[in-house]
Design an enzyme around this catalytic site. Sequence first.
Site: not given
Ligand code: PEP
Length: 252
Positions: A9, A11, A98, A100, A171, A177, A216
């Site tokens: 992803n 973003k 997601h 976000e 997630e 992040g 992460s």
């Molecule tokens: C994500 O944006 O779905 C995500 C898991 O980000 P990160 O790997 O940076 O934690």
Amino acid sequence: MTKQFMAANWKMFKTRQEAEETTRELLSLTATKLPGDREVLLIPPFTSIAAVVETIGSRTGFSVGAQNFYPAESGAYTGEISPGMLLDLGCSFALVGHSERRHLFHEGDDFLARKVSFGLEKGLKIILCIGETLNQRKEGLLETTLSRQLTSALSGISNLDIASRLSLAYEPVWAIGTGEVAGTEDIGEAHNFVRSELKNIFSRGAEEIPILYGGSVKPGNISEIIPLDNVDGVLVGGASLQAEGFSRIVLG
Ligand code: PEP
């Protein structure tokens, strides 16, 4: 053969040229090495989708998706993109829910349910993202939260052909992040719970719905995550931006 889905992803990062370069580098780093049971899912910003599709060309094991869409065929929705437009660009799937989108753009359960059923109906595969906040986890609301997110988002799906185009991504919001990866025990428990909820929702086919882990994921922890029961791949944000690091995740 059970597939493992390795999703990137990107973003709101990368110009068209940068997205093309990262894709080209990734194709070259994984050439001849991508196992047949791995599929790489690239999720660039809208502006780079066409370039990434073109760069991938006929290479197998790679597909391209979108980070978002609006649940309508067309209309006066300034700034929005429809599933048909994404399919036309060469996207085969899209993310929905997601964290976000849920937290920064206030997308709630009802709206997400509309997106899931409309996107599937129009022919997209959907990766539905779910996950608890740190407070919800601390308050012992992990299962309640995941259960609510699943049952509400999937309330409009009864057709099993349609369910076969659905994937989940667990997630935990506190791990996205932040550099804070959930422990393997936490991931295992959550994925087993999601699988059992899917079995309650769908009378058949729940075993086949891929459940990805996100939060992460890095080259250094991928080998602990992939072998876990009910983990069918990963959704990677930050660590997917550099082709070299992401190729180590993909092949890890
Ligand atoms: C994500 O944006 O779905 C995500 C898991 O980000 P990160 O790997 O940076 O934690």
